[in-house]
Design a protein around this motif. Structure first.
Motif, short mmCIF file in Angstrom:
data_model
loop_
_atom_site.label_atom_id
_atom_site.label_comp_id
_atom_site.label_asym_id
_atom_site.label_seq_id
_atom_site.Cartn_x
_atom_site.Cartn_y
_atom_site.Cartn_z
N UNK A 1 -4.40 0.16 -106.49
CA UNK A 1 -4.95 0.31 -104.97
C UNK A 1 -4.51 -0.92 -104.15
N UNK A 2 -3.80 -0.58 -103.02
CA UNK A 2 -3.45 -1.42 -102.18
C UNK A 2 -4.62 -2.50 -101.67
N UNK A 3 -4.30 -3.89 -101.31
CA UNK A 3 -5.43 -4.56 -100.78
C UNK A 3 -5.49 -4.76 -99.51
N UNK A 4 -4.42 -4.02 -98.70
CA UNK A 4 -4.35 -4.15 -97.35
C UNK A 4 -4.83 -2.71 -96.64
N UNK A 5 -4.69 -2.73 -95.40
CA UNK A 5 -4.97 -1.52 -94.75
C UNK A 5 -4.40 -0.22 -95.48
N UNK A 6 -5.11 0.69 -95.29
CA UNK A 6 -4.35 2.16 -95.55
C UNK A 6 -3.49 2.45 -94.38
N UNK A 133 -26.06 7.75 -112.81
CA UNK A 133 -24.99 8.37 -113.60
C UNK A 133 -24.40 9.54 -112.85
N UNK A 134 -24.84 9.94 -111.96
CA UNK A 134 -24.52 11.16 -111.16
C UNK A 134 -24.27 10.69 -109.69
N UNK A 135 -23.33 10.54 -108.89
CA UNK A 135 -23.09 10.43 -107.37
C UNK A 135 -22.66 11.50 -106.79
N UNK A 136 -23.08 11.78 -105.63
CA UNK A 136 -22.94 12.80 -104.57
C UNK A 136 -21.94 12.20 -103.59
N UNK A 137 -20.87 12.65 -103.46
CA UNK A 137 -19.87 11.60 -102.89
C UNK A 137 -19.03 12.41 -101.93
N UNK A 138 -18.63 11.83 -100.67
CA UNK A 138 -17.92 12.33 -99.84
C UNK A 138 -17.25 11.28 -98.97
N UNK A 139 -16.08 11.42 -98.62
CA UNK A 139 -15.41 10.29 -97.58
C UNK A 139 -14.21 11.39 -96.78
N UNK A 155 -8.48 12.46 -100.97
CA UNK A 155 -9.49 12.76 -102.12
C UNK A 155 -8.73 12.27 -103.25
N UNK A 156 -7.50 12.34 -103.47
CA UNK A 156 -6.80 11.54 -104.66
C UNK A 156 -6.98 9.95 -104.71
N UNK A 157 -6.92 9.38 -103.69
CA UNK A 157 -7.39 8.05 -103.51
C UNK A 157 -8.60 7.71 -104.01
N UNK A 158 -9.74 8.36 -103.38
CA UNK A 158 -11.19 8.12 -103.69
C UNK A 158 -11.35 8.47 -105.39
N UNK A 159 -10.72 9.34 -105.73
CA UNK A 159 -10.98 9.88 -106.91
C UNK A 159 -10.58 8.70 -108.07
N UNK A 212 -10.22 17.45 -113.41
CA UNK A 212 -9.72 15.95 -113.83
C UNK A 212 -8.71 15.46 -112.52
N UNK A 213 -8.50 16.23 -111.83
CA UNK A 213 -7.30 16.04 -110.59
C UNK A 213 -7.62 16.45 -109.45
N UNK A 214 -8.65 16.35 -108.77
CA UNK A 214 -8.83 17.28 -107.69
C UNK A 214 -7.92 16.65 -106.39
N UNK A 215 -7.43 17.80 -105.67
CA UNK A 215 -6.41 17.68 -104.88
C UNK A 215 -7.16 17.70 -103.09
N UNK A 216 -6.61 17.08 -102.26
CA UNK A 216 -7.03 17.24 -100.76
C UNK A 216 -6.64 18.67 -100.27
N UNK A 217 -7.80 18.95 -99.71
CA UNK A 217 -7.57 20.38 -98.91
C UNK A 217 -8.04 19.99 -97.52
N UNK A 218 -7.44 20.70 -96.66
CA UNK A 218 -7.68 20.51 -95.22
C UNK A 218 -8.52 21.82 -94.70
N UNK A 219 -9.64 21.39 -94.30
CA UNK A 219 -10.49 22.74 -93.88
C UNK A 219 -9.93 23.13 -92.45
N UNK A 220 -9.81 24.54 -92.31
CA UNK A 220 -9.30 24.81 -90.67
C UNK A 220 -10.32 24.17 -89.81
N UNK A 221 -11.51 24.00 -89.85
CA UNK A 221 -12.22 23.49 -88.74
C UNK A 221 -11.59 22.26 -88.28
N UNK A 222 -11.45 21.33 -89.20
CA UNK A 222 -10.86 20.10 -89.06
C UNK A 222 -9.34 20.05 -88.44
#
Length: 289
Positions: A1-6, A133-139, A155-159, A212-222
């Protein structure tokens, strides 16, 4: 993980805006439905929300019969506005280590991580995984946009933050709710369950599957919101934001063949409105001549 800005640093207002200063954590009909899905696989009796805002998730949990709830956030919003008692709220900076009074059944933190500077993310994820032990998460994904977003990322970054703590991804929301316009698009796009190893067999036995390896998906709304914000397609009268979103849902639904999605791009503009681009060019020449 980079310690600087994304590399996807997004902060339109030039500084970190306190999360609690936004219209976040409100009570919406979507939250009870999403929590009910979790509860159907994992009955929980206590919930903590990190970055709780106006405590919408906690009130949704109460509506499902959960009595022990606790919110953690910056202190800018009054307790009365949160609808919490003093003993149900703790003021914290989630980029710093947080001392927890107990371990909860479920931790919630949605659309919060993008507000945490990269240097504070290990503290933040230590808090989440230490809380339950269980986390509901989004970012927020890159270019999703919002007040005080200092680290929108994929998503891959947060994962990876969860994987390093031996938490496993259950991707049970996106496919199920993808076309449900009553749920905010950022939950349909970004929401996951992360489960500690000892809890994973119970979820699998209940019919859920680890991703085990979720991928980022862009919703058409966004996507459409960003297109209309940044590319000004609304200059074309048949391409308003509302019309484009409605067209997407028509195409995605059962009546897709009856209501085909309008095409996008300069070629489709020419087909539907001959001379439109030529008139635009003439207008620009007059404007700058």
């Amino acid at each position: 993980m980079s310690s600087g800005r994304s590399s996807h640093f997004i902060n339109d207002f030039g500084g970190v805006v306190p999360l609690a200063a936004q219209t976040v954590g409100q009570r919406t009909p979507a939250k009870p439905r999403l929590l009910a899905l979790v509860q159907s696989h994992y009955p929980f009796a206590s919930v903590a929300d990190f970055g709780c805002g106006k405590a919408g998730w906690l009130h949704a949990a109460r509506g499902l019969g959960v009595e022990q709830v606790h919110g953690y956030d910056l202190p800018e919003i009054d307790l009365a506005e949160r609808g919490l008692d003093a003993q149900e709220f703790t003021a914290v900076d989630l980029s710093q280590p947080v001392s927890l009074p107990c371990r909860y059944d479920l931790a919630v933190s949605t659309e919060v991580a993008e507000h945490v500077p990269p240097a504070g993310l290990d503290n933040y994820f230590d808090t989440l995984t230490g809380a339950a032990p269980v986390v509901l998460f989004s970012a927020a994904l890159p270019y999703q946009g919002g007040l005080g977003h200092v680290n929108e990322n994929w998503v891959e970054y947060w994962h990876r933050f969860f994987a390093r703590r031996d938490y496993h991804c259950i991707d049970c929301f996106r496919e199920r709710f993808w076309h449900d316009a009553s749920i905010p698009y950022y939950y349909r796009q970004n929401l996951f369950l992360y489960v500690a190893s000892e809890q994973l067999p119970g979820f699998i036995a209940g019919g859920l599957v680890e991703n085990p390896a979720p991928v980022s998906l862009i919703h058409p709304d966004m996507y459409l919101k960003r297109v209309h914000r940044d590319a000004a397609l609304s200059l074309h009268p048949r391409h308003t934001l509302a019309a484009d979103i409605a067209a997407y849902y028509a195409e995605a639904g059962d009546s897709a063949d009856e209501a085909p999605l309008q095409g996008y791009g300069s070629a489709s503009f020419r087909r539907r409105r001959p001379g439109f681009l030529a008139r635009c060019r003439r207008f620009l020449r007059r404007l700058f001549s």
